[in-house]
Design an enzyme around this catalytic site. Structure first.
Site, PDB file in Angstrom:
ATOM      1  N   ASN A   1       0.360  -1.508  -0.093  1.00  0.00           N
ATOM      2  CA  ASN A   1       0.228   0.018   0.076  1.00  0.00           C
ATOM      3  C   ASN A   1       0.861   1.738   0.276  1.00  0.00           C
ATOM      4  OD1 ASN A   1      -1.579   1.912   0.696  1.00  0.00           O
ATOM      5  ND2 ASN A   1      -2.145   1.485   2.543  1.00  0.00           N
ATOM      6  N   TRP A   2       0.838   1.616  -1.397  1.00  0.00           N
ATOM      7  CA  TRP A   2       2.061   2.577  -0.820  1.00  0.00           C
ATOM      8  C   TRP A   2       1.077   4.266  -0.955  1.00  0.00           C
ATOM      9  CZ3 TRP A   2       5.155   3.051  -6.547  1.00  0.00           C
ATOM     10  CH2 TRP A   2       5.957   2.261  -6.634  1.00  0.00           C
ATOM     11  N   LYS A   3       0.020   4.480  -0.601  1.00  0.00           N
ATOM     12  CA  LYS A   3      -0.399   4.977   0.098  1.00  0.00           C
ATOM     13  C   LYS A   3      -0.241   7.112  -0.812  1.00  0.00           C
ATOM     14  CE  LYS A   3      -0.100   3.391   4.158  1.00  0.00           C
ATOM     15  NZ  LYS A   3      -0.352   3.684   6.566  1.00  0.00           N
TER      16      LYS A   3
ATOM     17  N   HIS B   1      -9.416   1.306   4.227  1.00  0.00           N
ATOM     18  CA  HIS B   1      -7.942   1.346   5.376  1.00  0.00           C
ATOM     19  C   HIS B   1      -8.567   2.225   6.634  1.00  0.00           C
ATOM     20  CE1 HIS B   1      -4.363   2.580   6.369  1.00  0.00           C
ATOM     21  NE2 HIS B   1      -3.751   1.445   5.680  1.00  0.00           N
TER      22      HIS B   1
ATOM     23  N   GLU C   1      -6.694   4.952   7.370  1.00  0.00           N
ATOM     24  CA  GLU C   1      -7.221   6.097   6.923  1.00  0.00           C
ATOM     25  C   GLU C   1      -8.081   6.718   6.340  1.00  0.00           C
ATOM     26  OE1 GLU C   1      -3.514   5.784   5.319  1.00  0.00           O
ATOM     27  OE2 GLU C   1      -2.530   5.022   7.044  1.00  0.00           O
TER      28      GLU C   1
ATOM     29  N   GLU D   1      -5.982  -4.898  10.299  1.00  0.00           N
ATOM     30  CA  GLU D   1      -4.310  -3.613  10.699  1.00  0.00           C
ATOM     31  C   GLU D   1      -5.156  -2.316  11.706  1.00  0.00           C
ATOM     32  OE1 GLU D   1      -2.752  -2.464   6.871  1.00  0.00           O
ATOM     33  OE2 GLU D   1      -4.286  -1.449   7.181  1.00  0.00           O
TER      34      GLU D   1
ATOM     35  N   GLY E   1       2.334   2.475  10.909  1.00  0.00           N
ATOM     36  CA  GLY E   1       3.903   3.266  10.751  1.00  0.00           C
ATOM     37  C   GLY E   1       4.591   3.261  12.307  1.00  0.00           C
TER      38      GLY E   1
ATOM     39  N   SER F   1       3.225  -1.833  10.034  1.00  0.00           N
ATOM     40  CA  SER F   1       4.624  -2.082  10.779  1.00  0.00           C
ATOM     41  C   SER F   1       5.130  -3.531   9.992  1.00  0.00           C
ATOM     42  CB  SER F   1       5.444  -1.639  12.180  1.00  0.00           C
ATOM     43  OG  SER F   1       4.189  -0.654  12.308  1.00  0.00           O
TER      44      SER F   1
ATOM     45  N   GLY G   1       3.202  -1.074   4.933  1.00  0.00           N
ATOM     46  CA  GLY G   1       3.017   0.082   3.783  1.00  0.00           C
ATOM     47  C   GLY G   1       4.008   0.507   3.787  1.00  0.00           C
ATOM     48  N   GLY G   2       4.883   1.568   4.631  1.00  0.00           N
ATOM     49  CA  GLY G   2       6.070   1.932   3.875  1.00  0.00           C
ATOM     50  C   GLY G   2       7.236   1.381   3.638  1.00  0.00           C
TER      51      GLY G   2
HETATM   52  P1  PGA Z   1       2.968   0.119   7.709  1.00  0.00           P
HETATM   53  O1  PGA Z   1       0.884   0.373   6.566  1.00  0.00           O
HETATM   54  O2  PGA Z   1       3.301  -0.897   6.736  1.00  0.00           O
HETATM   55  O3  PGA Z   1       3.722   1.474   6.918  1.00  0.00           O
HETATM   56  O4  PGA Z   1       2.883   0.433   8.744  1.00  0.00           O
HETATM   57  C1  PGA Z   1       0.560  -0.400   6.658  1.00  0.00           C
HETATM   58  C2  PGA Z   1      -1.191  -0.042   6.399  1.00  0.00           C
HETATM   59  O5  PGA Z   1      -1.519   1.166   6.578  1.00  0.00           O
HETATM   60  O6  PGA Z   1      -1.157  -0.722   5.229  1.00  0.00           O
END
Ligand code: PGA
Length: 251
Positions: free
Chosen positions: A12-14, A98, A100, A168, A174, A213, A234-235
């Site tokens: 997930n590149w956001k 998600h 967010e 999640e 993050g 994470s 994500g990251g």
């Molecule tokens: P993260 O994000 O791996 O940077 O913690 C995961 C996500 O929000 O899908």
């Protein structure tokens, strides 16, 4: 209950990535071409990169996904993108609800369910996200919150369809923090029970991804945990080497 389906490792590149970032996606695809893996791999870039990424990854093992879609197929909804448009651009999956989106854009279980229907209508595989906040975990409400989200966000139309759920925990996204393996297994087991109860065979086999994470260093243990059918990353999905480290850990 376990799933026989292949694990799904989705990035997930956001809101990250410009055209130059397509090189990272290509590097993942090329590495998998040299040394194929048995897992399913997907990258969900920002909407602006879906079409060019689908082109760059054509014929590779890496699928492309969206990060959100609107409920309607077309019309006067300025700024929105429909599931049909994502599919037309080359996406085969879409992340929905998600945390967010829930936190910053007012998404609810009801809107999530509507978007799941939209994704299915367009032939996209939805990845439905659920997860508790830190306050909810501290209050001992994790299973109650996650159950409410699963029930509300996964409509009966998912019966007979290919989809995934991503657990999640909001506080793990993050932050570098992760639940213990026991905590992950407890929540994944509860989600499996709910899905199996309401969605029959599709609910028994849908992969339940863990997200929050995930890194190359913790991926092996997490991916080996009971009822963990993959990861939403994500990251660590932004750099080919890190993402490949996670993909290799799933083997
Ligand atoms: P993260 O994000 O791996 O940077 O913690 C995961 C996500 O929000 O899908």
């Amino acid at each position: 209950m376990t799933t026989s389906r292949r694990k799904l490792i989705a990035g997930n590149w956001k809101m990250n990535g410009l055209k130059a970032s397509l090189a990272e996606a290509l590097a993942v695809a090329e590495a998998l071409e040299r040394q194929p893996c048995t897992e399913r791999v997907a990258i969900c870039p920002p909407a602006t990169l879906i079409a060019p990424m689908a082109q760059v990854l054509q014929g590779s093992q890496v699928q492309v996904g969206g990060q959100n879609c609107y409920t309607q197929p077309m019309g006067a909804f300025t700024g929105e993108i429909s599931a049909e448009m994502l599919a037309d651009a080359g996406a085969s999956l879409v992340i929905l609800a998600h945390s967010e989106r829930r936190q910053f854009f007012g998404e609810t279980d009801e809107s999530a369910a509507e978007k799941v229907r939209a994704a299915l209508r367009a032939g996209l595989e939805p990845i439905v996200c659920v997860g508790e906040t830190l306050d909810e975990r501290r209050a001992g409400r994790t299973l109650e919150i996650v159950a409410r989200q699963v029930r509300g966000s996964c409509p009966p139309e998912l019966r007979g369809c290919v989809f995934a759920v991503a657990y999640e925990p909001v506080w793990a996204i993050g932050t570098g923090l992760t639940p213990t393996l026991e905590e992950i297994e407890q929540v994944h087991g509860a989600i499996r029970g709910l899905l199996a109860e309401s969605l029959a065979e599709a609910g028994r086999t849908a992969p339940i991804l863990y997200g929050g994470s995930v890194k190359p260093s913790n991926a092996r243990d997490i991916l080996a945990a009971s009822e963990v059918g993959g990861a939403l990353v994500g990251g660590a999905s932004l750099k080919a080497d890190d993402f490949l480290g996670i993909i290799r850990a799933a083997a």
